[in-house]
Design a protein around this motif. Structure first.
Motif, PDB file in Angstrom:
ATOM      1  N   ALA A  13       0.837  -1.208   0.000  1.00  0.00           N
ATOM      2  CA  ALA A  13       0.000   0.000   0.000  1.00  0.00           C
ATOM      3  C   ALA A  13       0.867   1.252   0.000  1.00  0.00           C
ATOM      4  O   ALA A  13       0.594   2.206  -0.740  1.00  0.00           O
ATOM      5  CB  ALA A  13      -0.930   0.002   1.210  1.00  0.00           C
ATOM      6  N   GLU A  14       1.917   1.242   0.805  1.00  0.00           N
ATOM      7  CA  GLU A  14       2.805   2.407   0.857  1.00  0.00           C
ATOM      8  C   GLU A  14       3.452   2.644  -0.501  1.00  0.00           C
ATOM      9  O   GLU A  14       3.467   3.776  -0.998  1.00  0.00           O
ATOM     10  CB  GLU A  14       3.869   2.220   1.935  1.00  0.00           C
ATOM     11  CG  GLU A  14       4.786   3.422   2.058  1.00  0.00           C
ATOM     12  CD  GLU A  14       5.835   3.266   3.146  1.00  0.00           C
ATOM     13  OE1 GLU A  14       6.308   4.298   3.631  1.00  0.00           O
ATOM     14  OE2 GLU A  14       6.179   2.117   3.494  1.00  0.00           O
ATOM     15  N   ARG A  15       3.959   1.602  -1.122  1.00  0.00           N
ATOM     16  CA  ARG A  15       4.584   1.751  -2.445  1.00  0.00           C
ATOM     17  C   ARG A  15       3.563   2.256  -3.467  1.00  0.00           C
ATOM     18  O   ARG A  15       3.868   3.134  -4.281  1.00  0.00           O
ATOM     19  CB  ARG A  15       5.196   0.419  -2.915  1.00  0.00           C
ATOM     20  CG  ARG A  15       6.489   0.063  -2.225  1.00  0.00           C
ATOM     21  CD  ARG A  15       7.210  -1.086  -2.907  1.00  0.00           C
ATOM     22  NE  ARG A  15       6.430  -2.304  -2.999  1.00  0.00           N
ATOM     23  CZ  ARG A  15       6.342  -3.241  -2.059  1.00  0.00           C
ATOM     24  NH1 ARG A  15       7.014  -3.097  -0.936  1.00  0.00           N
ATOM     25  NH2 ARG A  15       5.615  -4.311  -2.241  1.00  0.00           N
ATOM     26  N   TYR A  16       2.368   1.709  -3.408  1.00  0.00           N
ATOM     27  CA  TYR A  16       1.303   2.122  -4.338  1.00  0.00           C
ATOM     28  C   TYR A  16       0.983   3.608  -4.163  1.00  0.00           C
ATOM     29  O   TYR A  16       0.893   4.347  -5.142  1.00  0.00           O
ATOM     30  CB  TYR A  16       0.053   1.266  -4.094  1.00  0.00           C
ATOM     31  CG  TYR A  16      -1.145   1.721  -4.894  1.00  0.00           C
ATOM     32  CD1 TYR A  16      -1.260   1.409  -6.241  1.00  0.00           C
ATOM     33  CD2 TYR A  16      -2.148   2.473  -4.309  1.00  0.00           C
ATOM     34  CE1 TYR A  16      -2.352   1.827  -6.981  1.00  0.00           C
ATOM     35  CE2 TYR A  16      -3.246   2.903  -5.040  1.00  0.00           C
ATOM     36  CZ  TYR A  16      -3.340   2.579  -6.375  1.00  0.00           C
ATOM     37  OH  TYR A  16      -4.422   3.000  -7.100  1.00  0.00           O
ATOM     38  N   LEU A  17       0.829   4.059  -2.927  1.00  0.00           N
ATOM     39  CA  LEU A  17       0.482   5.460  -2.676  1.00  0.00           C
ATOM     40  C   LEU A  17       1.625   6.409  -3.021  1.00  0.00           C
ATOM     41  O   LEU A  17       1.391   7.514  -3.520  1.00  0.00           O
ATOM     42  CB  LEU A  17       0.019   5.642  -1.229  1.00  0.00           C
ATOM     43  CG  LEU A  17      -1.302   4.925  -0.898  1.00  0.00           C
ATOM     44  CD1 LEU A  17      -1.595   5.005   0.591  1.00  0.00           C
ATOM     45  CD2 LEU A  17      -2.454   5.485  -1.719  1.00  0.00           C
ATOM     46  N   ILE A  18       2.843   5.982  -2.784  1.00  0.00           N
ATOM     47  CA  ILE A  18       3.997   6.791  -3.188  1.00  0.00           C
ATOM     48  C   ILE A  18       3.987   6.957  -4.712  1.00  0.00           C
ATOM     49  O   ILE A  18       4.228   8.052  -5.229  1.00  0.00           O
ATOM     50  CB  ILE A  18       5.318   6.179  -2.685  1.00  0.00           C
ATOM     51  CG1 ILE A  18       5.429   6.372  -1.161  1.00  0.00           C
ATOM     52  CG2 ILE A  18       6.524   6.778  -3.402  1.00  0.00           C
ATOM     53  CD1 ILE A  18       6.566   5.603  -0.509  1.00  0.00           C
ATOM     54  N   ALA A  19       3.668   5.887  -5.427  1.00  0.00           N
ATOM     55  CA  ALA A  19       3.593   5.961  -6.890  1.00  0.00           C
ATOM     56  C   ALA A  19       2.472   6.901  -7.348  1.00  0.00           C
ATOM     57  O   ALA A  19       2.532   7.443  -8.455  1.00  0.00           O
ATOM     58  CB  ALA A  19       3.378   4.563  -7.479  1.00  0.00           C
ATOM     59  N   GLN A  20       1.473   7.109  -6.479  1.00  0.00           N
ATOM     60  CA  GLN A  20       0.373   8.023  -6.791  1.00  0.00           C
ATOM     61  C   GLN A  20       0.696   9.464  -6.394  1.00  0.00           C
ATOM     62  O   GLN A  20      -0.137  10.355  -6.533  1.00  0.00           O
ATOM     63  CB  GLN A  20      -0.910   7.582  -6.078  1.00  0.00           C
ATOM     64  CG  GLN A  20      -1.344   6.161  -6.366  1.00  0.00           C
ATOM     65  CD  GLN A  20      -1.482   5.858  -7.837  1.00  0.00           C
ATOM     66  OE1 GLN A  20      -2.112   6.617  -8.574  1.00  0.00           O
ATOM     67  NE2 GLN A  20      -0.885   4.763  -8.281  1.00  0.00           N
ATOM     68  N   GLY A  21       1.898   9.682  -5.817  1.00  0.00           N
ATOM     69  CA  GLY A  21       2.337  11.037  -5.493  1.00  0.00           C
ATOM     70  C   GLY A  21       2.277  11.416  -4.022  1.00  0.00           C
ATOM     71  O   GLY A  21       2.573  12.558  -3.671  1.00  0.00           O
ATOM     72  N   LEU A  22       1.901  10.491  -3.149  1.00  0.00           N
ATOM     73  CA  LEU A  22       1.869  10.796  -1.723  1.00  0.00           C
ATOM     74  C   LEU A  22       3.252  10.595  -1.114  1.00  0.00           C
ATOM     75  O   LEU A  22       4.094   9.885  -1.683  1.00  0.00           O
ATOM     76  CB  LEU A  22       0.854   9.905  -0.996  1.00  0.00           C
ATOM     77  CG  LEU A  22      -0.618  10.312  -1.147  1.00  0.00           C
ATOM     78  CD1 LEU A  22      -1.151  10.009  -2.523  1.00  0.00           C
ATOM     79  CD2 LEU A  22      -1.461   9.619  -0.097  1.00  0.00           C
TER      80      LEU A  22
END
Length: 120
Positions: A13-22
């Motif tokens: 989830a963290e990697r996914y959200l970082i990829a979304q710009g968070l």
């Protein structure tokens, strides 16, 4: 076993959200009311992220497990976290859920932005 699944889901989830710009601010922040899985930032907004993974969705999906009682615990926990971290005060906040139904062949993250709010 469940802790390993939970940790893996949080990492994904963290990697996914970082990829979304968070941007990640903190992980696994605990207080007497509970735990916030991930605290992130999107622009000026502080995002409290609850990560859910379910192997079987016979009764409900992973996202469906965030009931009113769990929401209230997360809101109380976030309130304590904000008090402890002055840099988060006076900023907009939101509560997101990232859910994984691991029994599905398509194990993509289901990102629910503003899944609930503290005004209820």
């Amino acid at each position: 076993m469940n802790q390993q699944i939970g940790k893996k889901a949080e990492d994904c989830a963290e990697r996914y959200l970082i990829a979304q710009g968070l941007t990640t601010l903190a992980r696994n922040v605990c207080c007497k009311y509970g735990e916030i899985d991930i605290i992130m930032q999107q622009g000026a907004t502080v995002v409290f992220v609850e990560v859910r993974a379910r192997k079987h969705k016979r009764f409900q999906t992973a996202a469906g497990t965030i009931n009113y009682h769990k929401q209230q615990r997360l809101i109380r926990t976030a309130s304590i976290v904000i008090q402890r971290m002055p840099a988060l005060q006076d900023r907009p906040i939101r509560f997101d859920v990232v859910a994984y139904d691991t029994s599905s062949k398509n194990r993509q993250a289901q990102w629910i932005q503003q899944a609930f709010d503290a005004s209820n």
